[in-house]
Design an enzyme around this catalytic site. Structure first.
Site, PDB file in Angstrom:
ATOM      1  N   TYR A  92       0.875  -1.182   0.000  1.00 19.27           N
ATOM      2  CA  TYR A  92       0.000   0.000   0.000  1.00 19.27           C
ATOM      3  C   TYR A  92       0.908   1.226   0.000  1.00 19.27           C
ATOM      4  CZ  TYR A  92      -3.754   2.944   2.018  1.00 19.27           C
ATOM      5  OH  TYR A  92      -4.659   3.933   2.284  1.00 19.27           O
ATOM      6  N   LYS A 165      -5.662  -1.204  -1.946  1.00 19.79           N
ATOM      7  CA  LYS A 165      -6.722  -0.937  -0.961  1.00 19.79           C
ATOM      8  C   LYS A 165      -7.403  -2.251  -0.576  1.00 19.79           C
ATOM      9  CE  LYS A 165      -6.693   3.662  -0.642  1.00 19.79           C
ATOM     10  NZ  LYS A 165      -6.761   4.536   0.524  1.00 19.79           N
TER      11      LYS A 165
END
Ligand SMILES: NC(=O)c1ccc[n+]([C@@H]2O[C@H](COP(=O)([O-])OP(=O)(O)OC[C@H]3O[C@@H](n4cnc5c(N)ncnc54)[C@H](O)[C@@H]3O)[C@@H](O)[C@H]2O)c1
Ligand SMILES: O=C(O)C[C@H](O)C(=O)O
Ligand SMILES: [Mn+2]
Length: 542
Positions: A92, A165
């Site tokens: 991420y 995500k």
């Protein structure tokens, strides 16, 4: 058709690699397709972690993890469960930013994402069907990549943020990875470097905007809802001119959520509650200055506004707590090019004798004495020493959240903020920040990133089969997170640490599910929302 042989080894949702037992190897036609040793998932994870450790730099570590994910989803999450804090910044933000910038150069695999082209609206439904591949999709993260983090337009490369995500959703909250779908809407790109790159894999034309774009979005939503009627639709990194418009269009009719507007508003308010728990002050006594009044900035303002109203303030009283600074300086009623969202929170020139001079952050801070300063401007280093010192002169415990991502865009570093305020600032940063030791105290820095809240919220909505996401549910989830800070420790952080992400995501999911059921917004009958969350939870075991 049952999946056998290489089809099973090549299906990342079914593959166990060397962990297939002898009996399974016989059953699935795998005999002789693997070395003879049968490994446990722990042995596989240890082996993979050693390989991961041997990789450098961070982008190579990320590529290794993505390859593992593309081969064996269960093993990937089993390993990620053991190393959440270490892997989060790699799968991420911030390392996802590097992979987006280099998407075309390092491309090897579509990562089970759906690629929708604006040039072929007739393919939307088929694409969603092909990529779901018979799976029961409960969560879609979609991006058109016009505003990737603070880096602007990245065209099809932005698909990596949807993938990232979703990885956080599973690692944090335990949503079954076989029930999720990342979606890229390729509406073209205005990024000249991409258009000039012969390797660019997306549509090689400028962004299609306006009516044609919105009709495409409409078709997408209709197909998504038709094929996956019980899903939650999560919007990520849309441009400033579309994000709020799209959310407003669908939020009262389907289960949907904009992470940059709502998720960011939620995490920031939770962080402010954490800070106020430490300073023992009240929300209604704060003056909020938002620097960068775009998608995230206005999401934050609206969330705080709604909380102030809940505390009993009138609209007018609540509005008087906000000051927005954007490119034009302090935003006034007569400022040109205001966005719809900004218009409700502008100031009147009559309030100031020197309104003409309030065209920069320093002047505004000197004039209005904010107690809370939020950065969502994409402008690095803009919280300067002078600005921060000026703020600290007028407030005992200044709350300062430089939130622009990735790392190179942050308005300030935690270390400087601590130093410049002599340890007084209460800080949250957009990306992970190391502890800061200053005059013998070790300050822990909260991560003010929506990843601390959207997994629990989204999973709670999915587990409770929510039809809609309401402000009541949003507020319940914020309070659940804001209350988790240990305020008694010197140098305490304003938000709980990412190392506890799975625990607090569970709590947020339960509170969310309870709120949905309390409002009667569940599609399926649910007697015990906590149990429903428990039952929906996937664990990374074979
Ligand atoms: N930490 C988090 O959880 C989180 C969440 C969402 C967004 N963000 C970050 O916030 C930043 C903004 O994201 P967004 O989605 O709101 O983008 P956006 O484009 O919608 O908003 C950015 C705003 O900053 C303004 N701006 C640009 N230059 C400026 C300047 N010199 N002075 C003042 N204002 C200026 C723009 O006009 C715009 O209104 C990004 O860096 C993003 O990574 C962080
Ligand atoms: O992606 C992140 O790290 C947070 C946020 O959604 C952003 O756009 O910056
Ligand atoms: Mn985002």
């Amino acid at each position: 058709m049952t999946t056998t042989g290489y089809n099973i080894l090549r299906n990342p949702f079914l593959n166990k690699g060397t962990a297939f037992s002898t009996a399974e190897r016989e059953q699935f036609g795998l005999t002789g397709t693997l070395p003879s040793q049968v490994q446990t998932i722990e042995e596989q994870a240890d082996q993979a972690y050693k390989q991961f450790q041997a990789k450098s730099p961070l982008l190579e570590k990320r590529i290794f993890l993505m390859n593992l994910f593309n081969e064996n989803v269960t093993l990937f999450y089993h390993l990620m469960d053991q190393h959440v804090s270490e892997f989060m910044p790699i799968v991420y933000d911030p390392v996802v930013a590097e992979s987006i910038e280099q998407y075309n150069e390092i491309y090897t695999n579509p990562q089970n994402a759906a690629f929708l082209s604006i040039d072929h609206p007739e393919n939307i439904e088929n694409t969603l069907k092909n990529t779901a591949d018979g799976r029961d999709i409960k969560l879609v993260v979609v991006t058109d990549a016009e505003g990737i983090l603070g880096m602007g337009d990245w065209g099809v490369n932005g698909v990596d943020i949807a993938v990232g995500k979703l990885m956080v959703y599973t690692a944090a909250a335990g949503i079954d990875p076989a029930t999720v779908l990342p979606v890229s809407i390729d509406a073209g790109t205005n990024n000249k470097t991409l258009l000039d790159n012969p390797l660019y894999l997306g549509n090689k034309h400028e962004r299609i905007a306006g009516q044609e774009y919105l009709e495409f979005i409409d078709k997408f939503v209709a197909a998504e809802q038709k094929l996956f009627p019980e899903s939650l639709l999560h919007w990520e990194d849309f441009g400033r001119s579309n994000a709020q418009v799209i959310l407003d269009k669908y939020k009262d009719s389907i289960a949907t959520f904009n992470d940059d507007i709502q998720g960011t508003g939620m995490i920031v308010l939770a962080g402010i509650f954490g800070a106020l728990n430490i300073s023992k002050e009240k929300l209604v006594d704060q003056r909020f200055l938002t620097f960068g009044a775009g998608t995230a900035g206005m999401g934050i303002v609206n969330q705080i506004f709604s909380e102030l109203k809940q505390a009993g303030l009138s609209d007018e009283e609540a509005r008087s707590h906000f000051y927005l600074v954007d490119k034009q300086g302090l935003l006034f009623d007569d400022t040109e090019d205001l966005t719809e969202a900004q218009k409700s929170f502008t100031r009147s020139r009559e309030e100031f004798v020197n309104s003409e001079q309030l065209d920069n952050l320093q002047a505004v801070v000197d004039e209005i004495h904010p107690t809370v300063l939020i950065g969502t401007s994409t402008q690095p280093g803009t919280f300067t020493e002078n600005i921060v010192k000026s703020m600290a002169q007028n407030t005992e415990r200044p709350i300062i959240f430089p939130l622009s991502n990735p790392t190179k865009l942050a308005e300030a570093t935690a270390e400087n903020l601590i130093k410049w305020t002599d340890g007084k600032a209460l800080i949250a940063t957009g990306i992970p920040a190391d502890n800061v030791t200053y005059k013998g105290v070790t300050y822990k820095i909260g991560q003010g990133n929506n990843a601390l809240i959207y997994p629990g919220l989204g999973f709670g909505l999915v587990a409770s089969t929510a039809k809609l996401l309401t402000q009541e549910t949003i507020s319940a989830a914020i309070h659940a997170l804001g209350g988790l800070v240990d305020v008694n420790e010197p140098g305490a952080a304003v938000l709980p640490p990412v190392s506890n992400l799975t625990e607090f995501s569970q709590k947020i999911a339960e509170i969310t599910a309870q709120s949905v059921v309390k409002q009667g917004l569940n599609r399926e009958k649910i007697d015990d929302p906590k149990q429903a969350v428990q039952d929906a939870k996937w664990s990374a075991e074979y």
